[in-house]
Scaffold this motif. Structure first.
Motif, PDB file in Angstrom:
ATOM      1  N   THR A  12       0.812  -1.218   0.000  1.00 17.86           N
ATOM      2  CA  THR A  12       0.000   0.000   0.000  1.00 17.86           C
ATOM      3  C   THR A  12       0.847   1.270   0.000  1.00 17.86           C
ATOM      4  O   THR A  12       0.302   2.369  -0.090  1.00 17.86           O
ATOM      5  CB  THR A  12      -0.957   0.013   1.206  1.00 17.86           C
ATOM      6  N   LEU A  21      -6.389  -0.731  -6.204  1.00 17.32           N
ATOM      7  CA  LEU A  21      -7.277  -1.281  -5.181  1.00 17.32           C
ATOM      8  C   LEU A  21      -8.571  -0.490  -5.071  1.00 17.32           C
ATOM      9  O   LEU A  21      -9.607  -1.031  -4.674  1.00 17.32           O
ATOM     10  CB  LEU A  21      -6.568  -1.314  -3.823  1.00 17.32           C
ATOM     11  N   THR A  53     -10.397 -10.120  -4.309  1.00 19.92           N
ATOM     12  CA  THR A  53      -9.651  -9.378  -3.298  1.00 19.92           C
ATOM     13  C   THR A  53     -10.190  -9.731  -1.928  1.00 19.92           C
ATOM     14  O   THR A  53     -11.408  -9.714  -1.712  1.00 19.92           O
ATOM     15  CB  THR A  53      -9.758  -7.861  -3.529  1.00 19.92           C
ATOM     16  N   GLU A  54      -9.294 -10.075  -1.010  1.00 21.59           N
ATOM     17  CA  GLU A  54      -9.704 -10.458   0.336  1.00 21.59           C
ATOM     18  C   GLU A  54      -9.040  -9.547   1.359  1.00 21.59           C
ATOM     19  O   GLU A  54      -7.845  -9.246   1.251  1.00 21.59           O
ATOM     20  CB  GLU A  54      -9.321 -11.917   0.613  1.00 21.59           C
ATOM     21  N   ASP A  55      -9.827  -9.133   2.341  1.00 20.49           N
ATOM     22  CA  ASP A  55      -9.279  -8.364   3.453  1.00 20.49           C
ATOM     23  C   ASP A  55      -8.685  -9.324   4.475  1.00 20.49           C
ATOM     24  O   ASP A  55      -9.330 -10.303   4.872  1.00 20.49           O
ATOM     25  CB  ASP A  55     -10.369  -7.514   4.110  1.00 20.49           C
ATOM     26  N   THR A  56      -7.459  -9.070   4.890  1.00 23.59           N
ATOM     27  CA  THR A  56      -6.772  -9.901   5.880  1.00 23.59           C
ATOM     28  C   THR A  56      -6.245  -8.993   6.988  1.00 23.59           C
ATOM     29  O   THR A  56      -6.196  -7.761   6.837  1.00 23.59           O
ATOM     30  CB  THR A  56      -5.609 -10.678   5.243  1.00 23.59           C
ATOM     31  N   PRO A  60      -5.104  -5.942   2.307  1.00 18.14           N
ATOM     32  CA  PRO A  60      -5.747  -6.664   1.204  1.00 18.14           C
ATOM     33  C   PRO A  60      -4.786  -7.608   0.486  1.00 18.14           C
ATOM     34  O   PRO A  60      -3.627  -7.270   0.247  1.00 18.14           O
ATOM     35  CB  PRO A  60      -6.206  -5.529   0.272  1.00 18.14           C
ATOM     36  N   HIS A  61      -5.297  -8.797   0.184  1.00 17.29           N
ATOM     37  CA  HIS A  61      -4.598  -9.773  -0.646  1.00 17.29           C
ATOM     38  C   HIS A  61      -5.450 -10.032  -1.873  1.00 17.29           C
ATOM     39  O   HIS A  61      -6.680  -9.998  -1.801  1.00 17.29           O
ATOM     40  CB  HIS A  61      -4.385 -11.093   0.100  1.00 17.29           C
ATOM     41  N   LEU A  62      -4.810 -10.321  -2.982  1.00 19.61           N
ATOM     42  CA  LEU A  62      -5.532 -10.616  -4.211  1.00 19.61           C
ATOM     43  C   LEU A  62      -5.213 -12.040  -4.656  1.00 19.61           C
ATOM     44  O   LEU A  62      -4.039 -12.414  -4.750  1.00 19.61           O
ATOM     45  CB  LEU A  62      -5.148  -9.619  -5.309  1.00 19.61           C
TER      46      LEU A  62
END
Length: 220
Positions: A12, A21, A53-56, A60-62
């Motif tokens: 980021t 993003l 896209t996943e929030d961790t 964020p991870h894609l």
């Protein structure tokens, strides 16, 4: 044919990563830049590209799935870290009766007929939420060779953007999303492989439709 899964962790601190993003059209273009440019009119379908896209807890991870290995060296310097691996072993392990965990961030909708739209002043595509979204997912799962044993639905932010074709007026993009998680028994391996390769529902260019599975842990 080898199916590839790439995990991209955007940094980021990268202006390009932050911009993508926040822009589904920009993210689509960034992802497609990792594949050959001479793929015809629909390169996303040609290379089987799906992503989510996943929030961790770390940001964020894609997850990017494709039928062609992406060239992650084409990402801008400092964009993020990547790891790509083949999914052959997972696909080969699919068999009837196997219990799997699943996840799919999809865009559940219904398309009313012309008479219904006129009667109730409805748009051509109606987003589904709540129980209607659950019922949509259960139908999709059945058509994808899965018998859900458990399922949980979590509403996600709506994908919004504007696509500017080379010719013509700009097109608004809007895909309401729900993430479906749970466990299921495999009932049809052919349908399941097709759903994994082709995705489920609308908005596949903008982060919807990727169906991920993994063998469920057996109780000790």
């Amino acid at each position: 044919m080898t199916l590839w899964l790439t995990r991209l962790v955007p940094d980021t601190r990268s202006p390009e990563a932050r911009r993508d993003l926040g822009d589904p059209v920009g993210m689509h273009r960034r992802i497609m830049s990792l594949f050959p440019s001479d793929a015809g009119p629909d390169p996303r379908a040609r290379f089987g590209v799906l992503f989510r896209t996943e929030d961790t807890p770390t940001g964020p991870h894609l997850l990017l799935q494709s039928a062609h290995e992406p060239d992650t060296g084409r990402l801008p310097a400092g964009y993020g870290t990547t790891l790509t691996r083949p999914l052959d072993a997972l696909i080969d392990a699919i068999r009837p009766g196997l219990t799997v965990r699943y996840r799919c961030a999809a865009s559940p909708v219904r398309k009313p007929g012309a008479t219904t739209r006129a009667l109730y002043n409805l748009p051509p595509v109606v987003p589904l939420t709540g129980t209607a979204a659950d019922e949509w997912w259960l139908r999709q799962a059945d058509q994808s060779g899965l018998k859900p044993l458990t399922h949980h639905a979590q509403p996600l932010d709506t994908v919004r953007g504007e696509r500017r074709p080379a010719a013509g007026t700009p097109q608004r993009i809007r895909h309401a999303r729900t993430q479906f998680d749970g466990t299921a028994a495999i009932i049809d391996t052919g349908l399941l492989r097709a759903a994994i390769l082709g995705g489920i529902g609308r908005g596949k260019s903008y982060g919807c439709g990727l169906l991920s599975i993994a063998p469920a842990r057996q109780p000790q």
